[in-house]
Design a protein around this motif. Sequence first.
Motif, PDB file in Angstrom:
ATOM      1  N   VAL A 252       0.839  -1.201   0.000  1.00 44.70           N
ATOM      2  CA  VAL A 252       0.000   0.000   0.000  1.00 44.70           C
ATOM      3  C   VAL A 252       0.877   1.255   0.000  1.00 44.70           C
ATOM      4  CG1 VAL A 252      -1.734   1.306   1.271  1.00 44.70           C
ATOM      5  CG2 VAL A 252      -1.862  -1.190   1.194  1.00 44.70           C
ATOM      6  N   GLY A 253       0.514   2.180  -0.885  1.00 48.92           N
ATOM      7  CA  GLY A 253       1.247   3.452  -0.970  1.00 48.92           C
ATOM      8  C   GLY A 253       2.489   3.384  -1.827  1.00 48.92           C
ATOM      9  N   THR A 254       2.725   2.247  -2.519  1.00 46.59           N
ATOM     10  CA  THR A 254       3.913   2.123  -3.367  1.00 46.59           C
ATOM     11  C   THR A 254       3.523   1.599  -4.745  1.00 46.59           C
ATOM     12  OG1 THR A 254       4.454  -0.164  -2.800  1.00 46.59           O
ATOM     13  CG2 THR A 254       5.280   1.550  -1.307  1.00 46.59           C
ATOM     14  N   HIS A 255       4.500   1.574  -5.648  1.00 47.07           N
ATOM     15  CA  HIS A 255       4.293   0.999  -6.972  1.00 47.07           C
ATOM     16  C   HIS A 255       5.560   0.231  -7.366  1.00 47.07           C
ATOM     17  CE1 HIS A 255       6.409   4.803  -7.907  1.00 47.07           C
ATOM     18  NE2 HIS A 255       6.907   4.125  -8.938  1.00 47.07           N
ATOM     19  N   TRP A 256       5.392  -0.686  -8.323  1.00 44.85           N
ATOM     20  CA  TRP A 256       6.563  -1.390  -8.848  1.00 44.85           C
ATOM     21  C   TRP A 256       7.373  -0.414  -9.707  1.00 44.85           C
ATOM     22  CZ3 TRP A 256       7.150  -5.358  -6.036  1.00 44.85           C
ATOM     23  CH2 TRP A 256       6.071  -6.184  -5.672  1.00 44.85           C
ATOM     24  N   ARG A 257       8.653  -0.249  -9.385  1.00 43.24           N
ATOM     25  CA  ARG A 257       9.446   0.762 -10.078  1.00 43.24           C
ATOM     26  C   ARG A 257       9.786   0.369 -11.517  1.00 43.24           C
ATOM     27  NH1 ARG A 257      13.825   2.814  -7.447  1.00 43.24           N
ATOM     28  NH2 ARG A 257      13.272   2.105  -5.375  1.00 43.24           N
ATOM     29  N   TRP A 258       9.648  -0.934 -11.877  1.00 46.74           N
ATOM     30  CA  TRP A 258       9.930  -1.380 -13.240  1.00 46.74           C
ATOM     31  C   TRP A 258       8.635  -1.642 -14.002  1.00 46.74           C
ATOM     32  CZ3 TRP A 258      14.437  -5.509 -12.744  1.00 46.74           C
ATOM     33  CH2 TRP A 258      15.602  -4.835 -12.329  1.00 46.74           C
ATOM     34  N   SER A 259       8.723  -1.455 -15.327  1.00 48.16           N
ATOM     35  CA  SER A 259       7.586  -1.766 -16.196  1.00 48.16           C
ATOM     36  C   SER A 259       7.439  -3.291 -16.320  1.00 48.16           C
ATOM     37  CB  SER A 259       7.808  -1.156 -17.584  1.00 48.16           C
ATOM     38  OG  SER A 259       8.892  -1.802 -18.230  1.00 48.16           O
ATOM     39  N   GLN A 260       6.267  -3.740 -16.834  1.00 48.78           N
ATOM     40  CA  GLN A 260       6.059  -5.173 -17.027  1.00 48.78           C
ATOM     41  C   GLN A 260       7.088  -5.741 -17.984  1.00 48.78           C
ATOM     42  OE1 GLN A 260       3.392  -7.227 -15.476  1.00 48.78           O
ATOM     43  NE2 GLN A 260       5.099  -8.569 -16.067  1.00 48.78           N
ATOM     44  N   GLU A 261       7.402  -4.990 -19.029  1.00 50.83           N
ATOM     45  CA  GLU A 261       8.374  -5.449 -20.020  1.00 50.83           C
ATOM     46  C   GLU A 261       9.751  -5.665 -19.393  1.00 50.83           C
ATOM     47  OE1 GLU A 261      10.173  -4.094 -24.382  1.00 50.83           O
ATOM     48  OE2 GLU A 261       8.903  -2.732 -23.214  1.00 50.83           O
ATOM     49  N   ARG A 262      10.169  -4.731 -18.552  1.00 52.45           N
ATOM     50  CA  ARG A 262      11.485  -4.842 -17.929  1.00 52.45           C
ATOM     51  C   ARG A 262      11.510  -5.986 -16.910  1.00 52.45           C
ATOM     52  NH1 ARG A 262      14.949  -0.082 -14.781  1.00 52.45           N
ATOM     53  NH2 ARG A 262      16.859  -1.321 -14.557  1.00 52.45           N
TER      54      ARG A 262
END
Length: 638
Positions: A252-262
């Motif tokens: 909660v309150g965060t996001h994955w720093r990499w894209s799905q492709e990466r």
Amino acid sequence: MNEKLTFDFEDRPTIKGYPELRWTGKRPFKSTQYYPSQQRESYGEEVNGWMNKIFWGDNLQVMSHLLKEYRGKIDLIYIDPPFDSKADYKRKIELKGVGKVESDTTSFEEKQYGDIWANDEYLQFMYERITLMKELLSDTGSIFLQCDWHKSHLLRCLLDEVFGSDRFINEIIWRKSNSHNDGKKFGSITESIFFYSKTADYTYNKQYYEMDEKSYNMTEEETGRKFKSVSLNASGQGEPRYFNGKLLYPPVGTHWRWSQERINEALEMTPPKIYFSANGVPRYKQYMDEMKGNPVQNLWFDDMEELPVENLWMDFKAISSQSRERLDYPTQKPEALLERIIKSASNPDDIVFDCFMGSGTTQAVAMKLGRKFIGADINLGSIQTTTRRLVNIAKEMKENQQENGEKYTGFEVYNVNNYDVFRNPEDARDLIIQALEIQPFSKNNIWDGELDGRMVKIMPVNRIATKADLEELKANLPYKEYEKRKEEDSTQPVERITIVCMGHESDLKASLEQELSEYKLDIEIVDILRDKQNLRFKRDAEADIVKEGNKLVIRAFYPMNLLQKLSLQKEYVEDWRQLVDSVMIDWNYDGAVMSPSVIDVPGKDELVKGVYDIPEDAGNIKVKITDLLSESLEMEVE
């Protein structure tokens, strides 16, 4: 022909939404004239057609001189200008070879320069010089201006006005010292460095801190590569991502720093760059062999390992009393500071410029890094200190030429519109006041003093006085008092003025009279070089230099100003070499430019040799002896 050459600057109209700094007597700076230079000395050889350059003179006139050849060609400017710190900066002068015993006859403090300004005068001074610096910069060039709390807020406004607020890149905070007690306020231990570019297409090379190898404490079993475990989360809510076919939501309150492709690419590597912790949280491997180090940026960040050098620079301090770099020059900056700036904003073969040169740190680092450089300072002590420093560095680099490769180690020394009467501009006002028997006023007064009922204004020394030099005077005259005097008796002058200068434009007096034509003024111009040639502002040095067979022998040297400050009679000097900073000899002087082949610059506790072998091909011999005050005696030896 050259003296009449002028350079016009692009007019910057007032634009709504772009504030301008205002001060009393602000004058637009739309053009400047060319000032000639005279080459005095030459050291080393050209490399690829280039010789570095050092100028002694007012940097406004030096930059006006440089516009002819270098307008739009300077790649990096660093300046450490006056801070308006309300202080006088001094350095200790000590006889060599006397150990730790000190007395009035072995040491004293010499004022190098003052940093006390009227606010309006300071702003006009900096405004004109920043304008010229922009004109000198190339389209890929940038400027780094160092300052502290005294004037940082106003200098930032000036830089915005001249370069445009959109050309501001960074404010760098340099922690110059450890914590200390500043009384009833927070301790001031930092300085600011403003980084501006001329255009959006500027040179920038990312810099990194040294690698902290201890933090790479994990080993990949398949390859044996060292890595550290780094979170894949960053702040700010985001969408879920697939990891090996499984949809995972970030905390909660965060996001994955990499894209799905990466993410997919990392998982498909052999071995995978993403691994899962004991509780199933995906993390990535940051391999030590892929990292350059920890990059330099903002102090507030999520993941320092991902960032370059931040804009809080804490990894080097000011020059200490034990530092090998120390030259006992006020405000000397550490080489590491300049190394980071020069590496960040220039490339090898670029031209680096510093017109508040001081001890020559910018020039020293530029030489070591393979950059071309130009330097300037109005203080002769700065010129002598820098020359000595560069000669030593060039010698060391030549000895290690295979390791260093070919660098730009040769340099020339020039005067720009200078008259060799005053060694130190800070001494000039007092010397003139004493010589002309002027009754002095405080430094806060528009007038420097009074002489026989006349108000005296001393113009800048070591250059001719121009109409532009009168602007500050005109802006601060007591016009209300003049109106009152005019009403009381219109037949009498409202002021009797004496302007003291060292050469001046021919229409200086007429220009002032015309500008102030509504008042009756009695104006007198005293040109020291022309009208007061019999005045002695400094006592000349004396030396006994002879040829004895194939040896050149300096039997004695008496720098009279230095001896006077030490309260020493020349009869009581035990060894003249204790008074000497350096000896330089040109065995074939051409009558114009001195090119020393003997450069005797001893270490701090060592003495010059005093006896030198004369080469067989020697012709006209010129000797330059520089004392501990940076005053020099130059003699040709028959």
